[in-house]
Every structure is written in C-alpha cells, then in structure tokens.
Enzyme design. Structure first.
Site, PDB file in Angstrom:
ATOM      1  N   TYR A   1      25.642   9.895  27.827  1.00  0.00           N
ATOM      2  CA  TYR A   1      25.825   9.113  26.516  1.00  0.00           C
ATOM      3  C   TYR A   1      24.992   8.538  26.104  1.00  0.00           C
ATOM      4  O   TYR A   1      24.192   8.676  25.118  1.00  0.00           O
ATOM      5  CB  TYR A   1      27.431   8.517  26.622  1.00  0.00           C
TER       6      TYR A   1
ATOM      7  N   SER B   1      23.907   3.170  20.844  1.00  0.00           N
ATOM      8  CA  SER B   1      24.806   2.159  21.665  1.00  0.00           C
ATOM      9  C   SER B   1      24.005   1.220  22.651  1.00  0.00           C
ATOM     10  O   SER B   1      22.932   1.715  22.997  1.00  0.00           O
ATOM     11  CB  SER B   1      25.716   3.021  22.504  1.00  0.00           C
TER      12      SER B   1
ATOM     13  N   LYS C   1      22.018   9.123  23.094  1.00  0.00           N
ATOM     14  CA  LYS C   1      21.772   7.998  22.046  1.00  0.00           C
ATOM     15  C   LYS C   1      20.428   7.615  22.237  1.00  0.00           C
ATOM     16  O   LYS C   1      19.642   7.584  21.209  1.00  0.00           O
ATOM     17  CB  LYS C   1      22.710   6.716  22.425  1.00  0.00           C
TER      18      LYS C   1
END
Lengths: 330, 330
Positions: free
Chosen positions: B146, B122, B150
């Site tokens: 998050y 992302s 990633k």
C-alpha cells in the site's frame, strides 16, 4: 543458469553479454542459456545457446512470454535515455515505467518463482536542492521524467523483493564515462565527448564551466557492478533494495587534467568551449558526489580516478592506441 | 466548476461530497457539476447536478471516459486499504497503482488541459527505521505494498505537475481517527475502535501496549485538508508535490486519558487488553510523529489534541450524544 538481458542491444547490454560469454558462469554455475531482448533484435554471440528477440516490454504479452521461460537471473537494462524521456512523455512512461511494471508483473504471476533481478536505475532519481556529497539516505526527488520512472521502478522492486516474488536490486549507476561510439540524446553526453573525441584526434565541444562537478564510472565498472549485483547475497540490503554506487568524483577541469596527463596538451587543445545555458541549467540540478557507504560495504568497486577511467577506454575501445599521441603530443 | 471525486463511496469520499454540497462553491466559483465514481455506484445527493458512476479506474477506458468531461478539480481518493493490498497483491497494484496511472495518463492525453488533482497518499510511504519525529525531507521507504503504491503515485503526480499536465498535490493523510462505522481491513483499526465502541457503550479490544505512539487526524480534519489543497496556490510547493500533514501526536494512553476526561471511567473500563503480536509487529514499523513544517506554513490545520478529535466524532457521528454518559459514568 538461464539469463535474460533486456536492453541487450544497448552499449551496456552488449558489454554485459560479452562479459558473461567470456566468464561462462554466473553464481558458480555454467551459463546454459542467454536470452537477449531489445526493441531491435540484439546479436547473440556465435556458439552461445540462447535467443535474440525483438520485443516491446511495455506490452504485457511480450513480458509474459519472456518470463514463462523462468530465467534464473534477469538484467533489466531496457530504457530510453533522459533526453528522449523528456522530449516524448508517453514513450518515456511506456518504456521506462510500463516496461518495468510489465516485467515485474509477469514475474509475480509465475508460481514458485523468485528470480534474481538486477535493475539499472540512475542517479537521476535525485534532484536539486542536493547536498555537495549525497548520503545513502538522501530522499529521491527527481527533476526529470526519466528519474521519476526509475524511482518508481525502484519502489516496486523493493516491495516485490520484500514479499518474496523476486530477489531484486536497483543500481543507481553513475554517469557512464567514457561512453564509446556516437553521442546519444543524453544531456550528459559532453562528459564523455570531451575525452573521447580528443583521444581520437577530433574536436569536442564543452558547453559548461570547467568547475562543473559530477559522478562517473566507466562502462567496464558498470558491467562489474551488474555482475557483482547478480552474485551478491541481497538479504544484506534489508528492505531498501536501491543502492547508490561508488564512482569517481571529478570536475570538468579534473577530466581535462587527466586527459592532458595521458594524451598531452595537443589533446586538450581540441576541446572547444561553447557555453550552452540550456545544458548548463540541466546539469546544475544534477548530483555532484556521493558517499555510497552501503554499496562500498557490499563490495561494489569503481575506478579510483579519472586517469584510470581514460585508460580503461583506451584499452577497451582503442586497442591501447591513442591517435593524438602519435601525432607528437609528447 | 466541475468536480470529479474517485472513491466517492468511501467514508472520506461521502464526507467530502457532503462538504462540497454544503459549501456550493470551490475556488470561489459555484459548483455546477459533481461526478462521483467508485467501484460501486456512489449516491449523488438530491438536487445536485452531476452523475454517480460505478467504474474500475484501473481500466484505462474508464479513466479516459471520466477525463473526457474535463473536470476542473479531481479528488483522487480511490484505493483499497493496507490490509487488503497486502493480502491481495494483484488487486492492490491494480487499484492503488494502475488506478492512479490510468487517471494520470488520461489527463496527459487531453489537449490544453491542466486540472487541479488532489491525491490522498498516506504516512505509510514511510517505514522503519524512522526517527521519533519525521521531518519533511524523510526518504520514502515503504514497508507495505500500500505504501509503495502511494509513493509511486506521488512521484508520477510531482513529475506531471512539473511538466504542466496537471496541478497536483499528494496529501499524506495521518491515520484517520475516529473512523466511523464498522472496522475495515486496516491494521490501524484499533486506534479508532478503542474510542468509538466505548462511546457507544460497547466493548473494544486493544491489541498493542499503551505506550504505542501514532499520528492522527479526524475525518473532519481530513476533509478540511482536501478542500484546502483544492484551493491553495500549489506553485509554492516547488517540485515536491507530496506533503506530510499536521496531526495529533498521541499514545494509546493519551487516547484513553482523553476518553476518560470526556466519557468517564465507565467508558475506559470497556477497553479490553488482548495483546496481538502480529498487529503489534506491524504497528511497530509505523511513523510515530511528524514535524510537517511545509504543510503548516501552507495553512493546513489538524486538531490540537485527542480531546478535540473525540468531540468532533461526538458532534459529527453521534448527534452530540454519548451513550456511556447516560449510563452514569460521571
């Protein structure tokens, strides 16, 4: 002040333990407990309150047991070196990644707990192509599993610090030189041995060209970095809790010239050039020099030059005594 | 050609499944098996050989069972979104980090096995301070758990690819727009809803200023990225297996202008401005635009503009039919 040191049986762990015992305080408070842990039980110095524990941190139960005691400051040094992490994939990930994850995870599961965590990362988080002088905003692009595992740990520690579960910092240690004792599995071993062995009157092998440039700090400087990191106001770091550190920027030729100034030509005559393409290839991908502006502004200090690094070794490891000098080098 | 898709019940997973079934081949070979896995059992399309499995990938046994079948290509999409990973620390690390680690670890334990792994990373691996246009060598400095999870996955996939255990690639997807269906827990949801709801004749709330700039790709483009990544010669990527992808660089004002061109002023009149400082604060730390030179050179393609993104939504989700137009917007 309760302190936990992981990897406490290693070279830096033992020197850090001695330094803490000699100081008696950290963050202005008396050290009332020292928990030393490693895969083999470390030695707790006489008269020091605490415990020496043999444990495998990649086992979450072991990490949980250590963290349940809620140490105020954690020095997380436990790791296997680059050569071993490359030779044994699963052991490298178990110790260097899962060891760090288990420790971090245990910390997040304690309520109302936010310890200082000082993590030894490495300049191995950077890999070629690299600029000659690496700035603080250089992307981490490791070329080894060891560097990968350290870079992953850095990310998790920055995130958990941002979220208030710990007050963490990752220190990208320069290559430690002069590493005392026997060579280990690190490909960087020759940087130390070409100084250490001649200072002890013994031959050493140099596998790379004299023009090879690298970034160094003494074991004494490394312990200084760790203690400074334990006492610093880390809010100054912002979101990025990983720091490249000051060091000495020197070529192999600079190392040899410093050795000659201190121990004479009889010492440098003990260095035997035996080019090794495998080692030269590994070393070619490594950082040469840094501009660690953030760490300097935060007060981290390394030696000014290679001469000072050599003198620190003579003082700390050889009792101020150089074998080679007595043999008439001057 | 046996394909495994994790997160197959999600929006991109379902569209990827449909695209693979429609093609019937990948890498020039017929698709003979399709294993779909998610935390709830996905739906295997009729007449397709394969299996739909409910499993929690953060459980190593579940990952091992999936990898024992030795799929040739793995699309690893399973994740919880940024809002949920921030709200539930342990769930975020379990799904987004340990899910990826378990899958990677299972792959390294199979002998003589080197699958293609396509991992959806992302643009959240980047956080402020950022340049207006982010180059390919921008350091990853996530400001969310998050993004951290990633970025850690990217590092491990690059390392295991370098070591020959997989042939992996991490795709830093732009924000997907127009995301069909109901809003999810992502803070980026309004970027889709200010287009999706008016196109369906419904009101939408805009919580940020019209000048807010961001980086977008349609679900159709995202599936295109995944399929392209599955067929590309990845040796071209060198050591760094993580790629920022092409996208549409647009402000909220650009989105609204494109909506007005396509669906008229009655559509844009349905957007209600309700400033929300929390969302505006989160969004302020996000990337605005990229110069994804590496991905472009490798043939990754996004839409040319926001109008094309809106038309793709009308074709793929609304059967070419705009409710608002029929209500006399023109």
């Amino acid at each position: 002040m309760h302190i936990l040191i992981t990897g406490a049986a290693g070279m830096i762990g033992r020197k850090l333990t001695d330094a803490l015992v000699a100081r008696g305080t950290l963050q202005g408070q008396p050290i009332t407990g020292l928990t030393l842990v490693d895969i083999v039980a470390p030695v707790l110095p006489d008269g020091v309150p605490g415990a020496a524990i043999a444990a495998d941190l990649s086992d979450p139960a072991a990490a949980n047991a250590l963290i349940e005691a809620r140490p105020d400051v954690i020095f997380h040094l436990a790791a296997i070196v680059s050569g071993e992490a490359e030779a044994d994939l699963h052991k490298g990930y178990a110790v260097n990644l899962h060891g760090t994850i288990s420790l971090c995870d245990a910390i997040t599961r304690e309520e109302d707990y936010c310890p200082r965590l000082v993590f030894t990362s490495s300049i191995a988080v950077f890999g070629a192509p690299l600029p000659e002088v690496i700035p603080d905003d250089q992307p981490t692009l490791p070329l080894t599993s060891y560097g990968t595992q350290k870079a992953m740990g850095e990310l998790m520690i920055s995130d958990l610090s941002r979220r208030g579960f710990m007050d963490g910092i990752s220190l990208r240690l320069p290559t430690i030189c002069i590493r005392p004792g026997k060579p280990n599995a690190a490909a960087s071993g020759f940087y130390s041995s070409i100084l250490r062995e001649p200072l002890a009157g013994q031959e050493a092998v140099l596998p790379v060209p004299d023009t090879t440039r690298h970034w160094f700090a003494s074991p004494r400087a490394a312990v200084g970095f760790l203690l400074h990191a334990a006492e610093l106001d880390l809010a100054q770091l912002g979101q990025d809790r990983a720091l490249s550190l000051p060091g000495v920027n020197a070529t192999v030729a600079d190392e040899i010239a410093a050795l000659e100034r201190i121990a004479g030509p009889a010492a440098t005559a003990l260095i035997r050039r035996e080019p090794d393409e495998t080692i030269a290839g590994i070393v070619a991908g490594w950082p040469e020099a840094f501009d660690p502006a953030r760490a300097r502004a935060l007060g981290f200090k390394a030696e000014p030059d290679m001469d000072t690094i050599i003198r620190a070794h003579i003082e700390d490891e050889l009792g101020g005594h150089i074998t080679i000098k007595e043999r008439g080098a001057d």
